[in-house]
Design a protein around this motif. Structure first.
Motif, PDB file in Angstrom:
ATOM      1  N   ALA A  26       0.822  -1.204   0.000  1.00  0.00           N
ATOM      2  CA  ALA A  26       0.000   0.000   0.000  1.00  0.00           C
ATOM      3  C   ALA A  26       0.861   1.262   0.000  1.00  0.00           C
ATOM      4  O   ALA A  26       1.897   1.329   0.676  1.00  0.00           O
ATOM      5  CB  ALA A  26      -0.921   0.005   1.212  1.00  0.00           C
ATOM      6  N   SER A  27       0.392   2.254  -0.731  1.00  0.00           N
ATOM      7  CA  SER A  27       1.057   3.563  -0.754  1.00  0.00           C
ATOM      8  C   SER A  27       0.412   4.545   0.205  1.00  0.00           C
ATOM      9  O   SER A  27       0.992   5.590   0.502  1.00  0.00           O
ATOM     10  CB  SER A  27       1.023   4.135  -2.170  1.00  0.00           C
ATOM     11  OG  SER A  27      -0.309   4.262  -2.640  1.00  0.00           O
ATOM     12  N   ASP A  28      -0.783   4.237   0.695  1.00  0.00           N
ATOM     13  CA  ASP A  28      -1.510   5.152   1.576  1.00  0.00           C
ATOM     14  C   ASP A  28      -2.177   4.340   2.690  1.00  0.00           C
ATOM     15  O   ASP A  28      -3.231   3.741   2.497  1.00  0.00           O
ATOM     16  CB  ASP A  28      -2.555   5.921   0.775  1.00  0.00           C
ATOM     17  CG  ASP A  28      -3.295   6.957   1.615  1.00  0.00           C
ATOM     18  OD1 ASP A  28      -2.977   7.085   2.820  1.00  0.00           O
ATOM     19  OD2 ASP A  28      -4.185   7.628   1.065  1.00  0.00           O
ATOM     20  N   GLY A  73       5.887   3.685   0.888  1.00  0.00           N
ATOM     21  CA  GLY A  73       6.366   5.042   1.066  1.00  0.00           C
ATOM     22  C   GLY A  73       5.695   5.948   0.046  1.00  0.00           C
ATOM     23  O   GLY A  73       4.849   5.510  -0.745  1.00  0.00           O
ATOM     24  N   PRO A  74       6.066   7.217   0.004  1.00  0.00           N
ATOM     25  CA  PRO A  74       5.428   8.160  -0.927  1.00  0.00           C
ATOM     26  C   PRO A  74       5.631   7.744  -2.384  1.00  0.00           C
ATOM     27  O   PRO A  74       6.670   7.185  -2.749  1.00  0.00           O
ATOM     28  CB  PRO A  74       6.160   9.479  -0.639  1.00  0.00           C
ATOM     29  CG  PRO A  74       6.737   9.326   0.729  1.00  0.00           C
ATOM     30  CD  PRO A  74       7.074   7.875   0.869  1.00  0.00           C
ATOM     31  N   VAL A  75       4.627   8.024  -3.197  1.00  0.00           N
ATOM     32  CA  VAL A  75       4.731   7.730  -4.636  1.00  0.00           C
ATOM     33  C   VAL A  75       4.378   8.951  -5.474  1.00  0.00           C
ATOM     34  O   VAL A  75       4.223   8.845  -6.689  1.00  0.00           O
ATOM     35  CB  VAL A  75       3.815   6.551  -5.025  1.00  0.00           C
ATOM     36  CG1 VAL A  75       4.257   5.270  -4.339  1.00  0.00           C
ATOM     37  CG2 VAL A  75       2.358   6.858  -4.705  1.00  0.00           C
ATOM     38  N   VAL A  82       7.559   3.126 -10.258  1.00  0.00           N
ATOM     39  CA  VAL A  82       6.861   1.890  -9.938  1.00  0.00           C
ATOM     40  C   VAL A  82       7.708   0.934  -9.096  1.00  0.00           C
ATOM     41  O   VAL A  82       7.170  -0.001  -8.474  1.00  0.00           O
ATOM     42  CB  VAL A  82       6.375   1.215 -11.238  1.00  0.00           C
ATOM     43  CG1 VAL A  82       7.549   0.589 -11.996  1.00  0.00           C
ATOM     44  CG2 VAL A  82       5.287   0.196 -10.969  1.00  0.00           C
ATOM     45  N   ARG A  83       8.998   1.171  -9.029  1.00  0.00           N
ATOM     46  CA  ARG A  83       9.844   0.314  -8.191  1.00  0.00           C
ATOM     47  C   ARG A  83       9.488   0.424  -6.702  1.00  0.00           C
ATOM     48  O   ARG A  83       9.872  -0.434  -5.903  1.00  0.00           O
ATOM     49  CB  ARG A  83      11.318   0.642  -8.400  1.00  0.00           C
ATOM     50  CG  ARG A  83      11.857   0.178  -9.748  1.00  0.00           C
ATOM     51  CD  ARG A  83      13.287   0.634  -9.947  1.00  0.00           C
ATOM     52  NE  ARG A  83      13.360   2.084  -9.933  1.00  0.00           N
ATOM     53  CZ  ARG A  83      14.479   2.780  -9.726  1.00  0.00           C
ATOM     54  NH1 ARG A  83      15.622   2.143  -9.493  1.00  0.00           N
ATOM     55  NH2 ARG A  83      14.470   4.098  -9.750  1.00  0.00           N
ATOM     56  N   ARG A  84       8.769   1.476  -6.293  1.00  0.00           N
ATOM     57  CA  ARG A  84       8.297   1.555  -4.916  1.00  0.00           C
ATOM     58  C   ARG A  84       7.442   0.324  -4.597  1.00  0.00           C
ATOM     59  O   ARG A  84       7.520  -0.241  -3.507  1.00  0.00           O
ATOM     60  CB  ARG A  84       7.477   2.821  -4.703  1.00  0.00           C
ATOM     61  CG  ARG A  84       8.256   4.122  -4.865  1.00  0.00           C
ATOM     62  CD  ARG A  84       9.261   4.323  -3.769  1.00  0.00           C
ATOM     63  NE  ARG A  84       9.946   5.603  -3.907  1.00  0.00           N
ATOM     64  CZ  ARG A  84      11.071   5.907  -3.285  1.00  0.00           C
ATOM     65  NH1 ARG A  84      11.651   5.025  -2.480  1.00  0.00           N
ATOM     66  NH2 ARG A  84      11.638   7.075  -3.466  1.00  0.00           N
ATOM     67  N   PHE A  85       6.619  -0.091  -5.550  1.00  0.00           N
ATOM     68  CA  PHE A  85       5.759  -1.262  -5.350  1.00  0.00           C
ATOM     69  C   PHE A  85       6.577  -2.552  -5.469  1.00  0.00           C
ATOM     70  O   PHE A  85       6.390  -3.496  -4.701  1.00  0.00           O
ATOM     71  CB  PHE A  85       4.618  -1.240  -6.363  1.00  0.00           C
ATOM     72  CG  PHE A  85       3.597  -0.184  -6.071  1.00  0.00           C
ATOM     73  CD1 PHE A  85       2.490  -0.474  -5.291  1.00  0.00           C
ATOM     74  CD2 PHE A  85       3.748   1.112  -6.538  1.00  0.00           C
ATOM     75  CE1 PHE A  85       1.544   0.500  -4.993  1.00  0.00           C
ATOM     76  CE2 PHE A  85       2.818   2.093  -6.245  1.00  0.00           C
ATOM     77  CZ  PHE A  85       1.715   1.797  -5.471  1.00  0.00           C
ATOM     78  N   TYR A  86       7.473  -2.595  -6.439  1.00  0.00           N
ATOM     79  CA  TYR A  86       8.330  -3.771  -6.642  1.00  0.00           C
ATOM     80  C   TYR A  86       9.164  -4.036  -5.376  1.00  0.00           C
ATOM     81  O   TYR A  86       9.205  -5.165  -4.883  1.00  0.00           O
ATOM     82  CB  TYR A  86       9.236  -3.516  -7.846  1.00  0.00           C
ATOM     83  CG  TYR A  86      10.147  -4.653  -8.226  1.00  0.00           C
ATOM     84  CD1 TYR A  86       9.834  -5.494  -9.291  1.00  0.00           C
ATOM     85  CD2 TYR A  86      11.362  -4.874  -7.568  1.00  0.00           C
ATOM     86  CE1 TYR A  86      10.683  -6.526  -9.666  1.00  0.00           C
ATOM     87  CE2 TYR A  86      12.205  -5.900  -7.923  1.00  0.00           C
ATOM     88  CZ  TYR A  86      11.869  -6.724  -8.987  1.00  0.00           C
ATOM     89  OH  TYR A  86      12.712  -7.751  -9.355  1.00  0.00           O
TER      90      TYR A  86
END
Length: 519
Positions: A26-28, A73-75, A82-86
């Motif tokens: 999750a981003s939020d 973390g923040p996106v 998209v590597r934040r999700f990866y």
């Protein structure tokens, strides 16, 4: 080759009792579904790290009562991608295995809604699958010793969401990941287990009962005649169990061919440096110098699973060990390549471009008879690429590749599919650098210093490959231009730049799949 099954699930309720953990990426955290919001809020009251790091929480509403929360973390910043999700999913995979989960369910409840397929987070949900699969992979030697169960995860469920691309199927995702698995296995395995002919044996097994034709060339006279530069690099390996080979992979689709991808991969199973010996501890990790050939084989494995219409793929993997010995080639030798170009050896540790040169020359000749061909070399080639680009792949294209949109296709796909690259245009200075210095030679393979301290150290090898393969006859202004992109993965081939212990990233499989295997 692929042990973990991927299944699409319509909703958390539809999962029933089939899974034993819920992995939420999750981003939020302030906008989580009611099923888990109370659990997360309670955990945040006693643990400030819940919002910033992967946590395993007890949750009655989660399968197996395991809730694995992986915040991205923040996106929303300019530098987020998209590597934040990866990366969050990769971390979650490690936590799931440690927690004893065997059939986790992945959920991305608040992925950024993409307005178009070109949006930065258009494939965030797919990235979660690929990051999770990256996290659970264990090296081939470990699986052969302990058994496949060492990876822990037997099946992964992925909850559908509005953010999941409509054209993405579980079969497509699993086929691409099967390719990435092949790439990691081939790159990450120690030099005896993946000696050249064992590398070939692995490929033969990987493509058995598939539409890909595999041909292994290991006959010494044939290699010396058809691949003389490669044979020179492997000269001290002939007569041993480390003798070199070329592995050719061919996929021809049913129906009409609309474009032809032709790839060459550098497969140095162990880079000693040859007569210009690597010293000072710099030899450790050189069993991963086969990452280019591994990545090419991995992409072809994805092709074998997807069986795309209209796309023909031809690949040659140059698999060699540059042993040290009385027969080893040395600097100052002049060797005539397949194309007839006379190459003066500047440094034997610049062997990667030599083993690819004759394969590339062969494919360039073949490309003239193919439909809409484009040609690529993929290699862990230079320390300079790692220094200049950090953890990113360097793309060095010719003008035909730029004008034809091929390099943009790879750059864009890399951004969208968690396999980013950066552009490094070739320049006239690169071609001047490799030009022969005397009437006795046509090209210089390299200077005699480290690439990392050489100006344009990762760009000029493209100029060498371009000229030695005869691509100068297929420039953008010629009657038959051939797009060519040299791809240096020296900085992106393993996680964290740790060439001895880091997990292989399987680059550039995702970028190629995103660019060429989508409808």
């Amino acid at each position: 080759m692929m042990n973990t099954e991927l299944v699409f699930v319509d909703s958390l309720a539809a999962a029933g009792n089939d899974y034993d953990a819920l992995v939420v990426v999750a981003s939020d955290l302030g906008n989580l579904p009611a099923e888990i919001a109370d659990t997360v809020a309670a955990a945040q009251r006693v643990n400030a790290k819940v919002a910033s790091s992967t946590q395993v929480l007890l949750c009655d509403k989660a399968p197996g009562q395991r809730l694995i929360l992986a915040p991205t973390g923040p996106v929303n910043r300019d530098f987020d991608d998209v590597r934040r999700f990866y990366d969050a999913a990769r971390s979650a995979a490690l936590a799931a295995v440690d927690a004893g989960a065997r059939k986790p369910l992945l959920w991305v409840p608040a992925a950024p809604q993409a307005q178009t397929q070109a949006d930065d987070f258009a494939h965030a949900v797919e990235a979660v699958w690929f990051g999770f699969a990256q996290g659970i992979w264990q090296p081939l030697e470990a699986r052969e010793h302990f058994g496949d169960e060492i990876e822990g995860i037997q099946q992964v469920g992925l909850i559908r969401s509005a953010a999941l691309s409509a054209e993405t199927s579980a079969e497509w995702l699993q086929a691409v990941e099967a390719g990435r698995r092949v790439a990691r296995d081939l790159c990450g395995t120690e030099p005896e287990r993946m000696a050249p002919l064992r590398f070939a044996e692995y490929c033969q097994k990987a493509f058995a009962n598939s539409p890909v034709k595999v041909t292994v060339i290991d006959d010494k006279p044939q290699l010396e005649h058809e691949y003389p530069l490669l044979a020179a690099v492997g000269r001290a390996s002939f007569g041993t169990h480390q003798r070199p080979c070329v592995i050719r992979l061919e996929y021809t689709p049913e129906g009409a061919v609309e474009q032809t991808l032709m790839l060459v991969g550098k497969g140095i199973t162990y880079d000693t440096g040859g007569a210009d010996l690597k010293t000072g501890g710099h030899m450790a990790g050189m069993s991963r110098d086969k990452g280019g050939a591994a990545g090419v084989a991995g992409f072809v494995k994805a092709v074998a699973g997807i069986r795309p219409q209209g796309v023909k793929v031809v690949a040659e993997l140059a698999v060699v060990r540059n042993n040290i010995g009385a027969l080893a080639f040395v600097s100052d030798e002049i060797i005539v390549g397949r194309s007839g170009v006379r190459v003066r050896i500047g440094n034997t540790d610049a062997e990667g471009r030599l083993v690819m040169a004759d394969c590339l020359a062969k494919l360039v000749i073949e490309a003239a008879g193919e439909t809409k061909p484009s040609v690529y070399t993929v290699a862990t080639l230079t320390g300079h690429a790692a220094l200049a680009k950090g953890p990113y792949t360097a793309l060095v294209p010719n003008k035909a590749a730029r004008q034809g949109g091929f390099v943009d296709a790879l750059l864009n796909a890399g951004e969208l599919w968690s396999d980013p690259a950066e552009l490094s245009p070739s320049r006239r200075e690169d071609f001047d650098f490799v030009r022969g210095r005397t009437k006795a030679d046509d090209l210089l393979s390299s200077n005699n210093g480290p690439s990392a301290t050489t100006r344009r150290g990762h760009q000029f090898p493209m100029a060498f490959l371009h000229e030695v393969a005869g691509l100068d006859k297929h420039d953008a202004s010629s009657s038959q231009p051939i797009p060519y992109v040299h791809i240096d993965i020296a900085g992106s081939g393993v996680e964290g730049g740790d060439w001895q212990h880091g997990k292989p990233t399987a680059t550039p499989v995702l970028a190629f799949a995103g660019a060429f295997l989508r409808k």
